[in-house]
Design an enzyme around this catalytic site. Structure first.
Site, PDB file in Angstrom:
ATOM      1  N   HIS A 162      -4.089   5.198  10.162  1.00  0.00           N
ATOM      2  CA  HIS A 162      -3.370   6.457  10.370  1.00  0.00           C
ATOM      3  C   HIS A 162      -4.235   7.382  11.209  1.00  0.00           C
ATOM      4  O   HIS A 162      -5.454   7.388  11.082  1.00  0.00           O
ATOM      5  CB  HIS A 162      -2.998   7.113   9.035  1.00  0.00           C
ATOM      6  CG  HIS A 162      -4.156   7.248   8.092  1.00  0.00           C
ATOM      7  ND1 HIS A 162      -4.614   6.177   7.344  1.00  0.00           N
ATOM      8  CD2 HIS A 162      -4.962   8.290   7.803  1.00  0.00           C
ATOM      9  CE1 HIS A 162      -5.660   6.569   6.627  1.00  0.00           C
ATOM     10  NE2 HIS A 162      -5.896   7.840   6.889  1.00  0.00           N
TER      11      HIS A 162
ATOM     12  N   HIS B 129       1.646  -2.689   8.877  1.00  0.00           N
ATOM     13  CA  HIS B 129       0.418  -2.562   8.079  1.00  0.00           C
ATOM     14  C   HIS B 129      -0.755  -3.166   8.840  1.00  0.00           C
ATOM     15  O   HIS B 129      -0.892  -4.381   8.930  1.00  0.00           O
ATOM     16  CB  HIS B 129       0.566  -3.234   6.717  1.00  0.00           C
ATOM     17  CG  HIS B 129      -0.671  -3.083   5.878  1.00  0.00           C
ATOM     18  ND1 HIS B 129      -0.861  -2.027   5.006  1.00  0.00           N
ATOM     19  CD2 HIS B 129      -1.801  -3.826   5.804  1.00  0.00           C
ATOM     20  CE1 HIS B 129      -2.049  -2.132   4.436  1.00  0.00           C
ATOM     21  NE2 HIS B 129      -2.646  -3.220   4.902  1.00  0.00           N
TER      22      HIS B 129
ATOM     23  N   ASN C 266     -10.404   7.806  10.674  1.00  0.00           N
ATOM     24  CA  ASN C 266     -11.519   7.411   9.823  1.00  0.00           C
ATOM     25  C   ASN C 266     -11.455   5.890   9.735  1.00  0.00           C
ATOM     26  O   ASN C 266     -10.378   5.320   9.528  1.00  0.00           O
ATOM     27  CB  ASN C 266     -11.393   8.044   8.437  1.00  0.00           C
ATOM     28  CG  ASN C 266     -11.512   9.559   8.498  1.00  0.00           C
ATOM     29  OD1 ASN C 266     -12.191  10.095   9.364  1.00  0.00           O
ATOM     30  ND2 ASN C 266     -10.847  10.247   7.582  1.00  0.00           N
TER      31      ASN C 266
ATOM     32  N   GLY D  19     -15.223   7.151   5.844  1.00  0.00           N
ATOM     33  CA  GLY D  19     -14.396   8.161   5.179  1.00  0.00           C
ATOM     34  C   GLY D  19     -12.941   7.760   4.989  1.00  0.00           C
ATOM     35  O   GLY D  19     -12.116   8.576   4.581  1.00  0.00           O
TER      36      GLY D  19
ATOM     37  N   CYS E 188       0.839  -1.210   0.000  1.00  0.00           N
ATOM     38  CA  CYS E 188       0.000   0.000   0.000  1.00  0.00           C
ATOM     39  C   CYS E 188       0.872   1.257   0.000  1.00  0.00           C
ATOM     40  O   CYS E 188       2.071   1.207   0.259  1.00  0.00           O
ATOM     41  CB  CYS E 188      -0.976  -0.020   1.188  1.00  0.00           C
ATOM     42  SG  CYS E 188      -0.340   0.660   2.717  1.00  0.00           S
TER      43      CYS E 188
HETATM   44  P1  5GP Z   1      -8.281   8.754   5.087  1.00  0.00           P
HETATM   45  O1  5GP Z   1      -9.371   9.341   4.247  1.00  0.00           O
HETATM   46  O2  5GP Z   1      -7.872   7.391   4.585  1.00  0.00           O
HETATM   47  O3  5GP Z   1      -8.547   8.793   6.551  1.00  0.00           O
HETATM   48  O4  5GP Z   1      -7.052   9.706   4.899  1.00  0.00           O
HETATM   49  C1  5GP Z   1      -6.094   9.529   3.920  1.00  0.00           C
HETATM   50  C2  5GP Z   1      -5.350  10.807   3.814  1.00  0.00           C
HETATM   51  O5  5GP Z   1      -4.126  10.561   3.162  1.00  0.00           O
HETATM   52  C3  5GP Z   1      -6.084  11.863   2.974  1.00  0.00           C
HETATM   53  O6  5GP Z   1      -6.278  13.025   3.779  1.00  0.00           O
HETATM   54  C4  5GP Z   1      -5.150  12.116   1.796  1.00  0.00           C
HETATM   55  O7  5GP Z   1      -5.098  13.469   1.437  1.00  0.00           O
HETATM   56  C5  5GP Z   1      -3.811  11.613   2.302  1.00  0.00           C
HETATM   57  N1  5GP Z   1      -2.918  11.033   1.314  1.00  0.00           N
HETATM   58  C6  5GP Z   1      -3.235  10.100   0.376  1.00  0.00           C
HETATM   59  N2  5GP Z   1      -2.155   9.759  -0.343  1.00  0.00           N
HETATM   60  C7  5GP Z   1      -1.119  10.478   0.171  1.00  0.00           C
HETATM   61  C8  5GP Z   1       0.260  10.549  -0.147  1.00  0.00           C
HETATM   62  O8  5GP Z   1       0.763   9.900  -1.050  1.00  0.00           O
HETATM   63  N3  5GP Z   1       1.027  11.397   0.592  1.00  0.00           N
HETATM   64  C9  5GP Z   1       0.494  12.147   1.611  1.00  0.00           C
HETATM   65  N4  5GP Z   1       1.341  12.935   2.279  1.00  0.00           N
HETATM   66  N5  5GP Z   1      -0.807  12.094   1.943  1.00  0.00           N
HETATM   67  C10 5GP Z   1      -1.608  11.278   1.224  1.00  0.00           C
HETATM   68 ZN    ZN Z   2       0.355  -0.506   4.389  1.00  0.00          ZN
END
Ligand code: 5GP
Ligand code: ZN
Length: 102
Positions: free
Chosen positions: A96, A44, A83, A89, A2
């Protein structure tokens, strides 16, 4: 592998706010606040919904890293958010903690 595993293992270069043996912190690529960091365990785990009892310490440390960053960056107040699942979401299926501050 991932996207966050790729960043954590340095297969994809990325500017890290913090790194230690088990965690990375990066600035969100699409920040939703003036400060928007992602606190990520290198292990992971798909989501909070997928964590096992043994992951308790791994997840718990995310809050201590958030505390340390808050102190070090002198951020008086912030929001922490997981999330969980697509319906909650979550877009990246590697657990994370969002650290948000205005
Ligand atoms: P989720 O919606 O899964 O809780 O949050 C994922 C977050 O990761 C989103 O706010 C998105 O902007 C961020 N994100 C996705 N891909 C990348 C990446 O390659 N680098 C960084 N720095 N943030 C990422
Ligand atoms: Zn991972």
């Amino acid at each position: 592998m991932c996207i966050f595993c790729s960043i954590a293992s340095h297969k994809i270069p990325s500017t890290l706010v913090y790194e230690d043996e088990k965690y990375i912190v990066l600035n969100d690529i699409h920040p939703k606040s003036r400060i928007h960091m992602l606190l990520i365990p290198k292990k992971h785990i798909e989501s909070i919904s997928h964590m096992s009892n043994e992951d308790q310490e791994t997840i718990g440390w995310l809050f201590l890293i958030a505390r340390n960053l808050g102190h070090e960056m002198q951020i008086p107040g912030y929001r922490l958010q997981f999330n969980v699942g697509k319906e909650g979401g979550q877009e990246v299926m590697h657990v994370h903690l969002h650290f948000l501050a205005d």
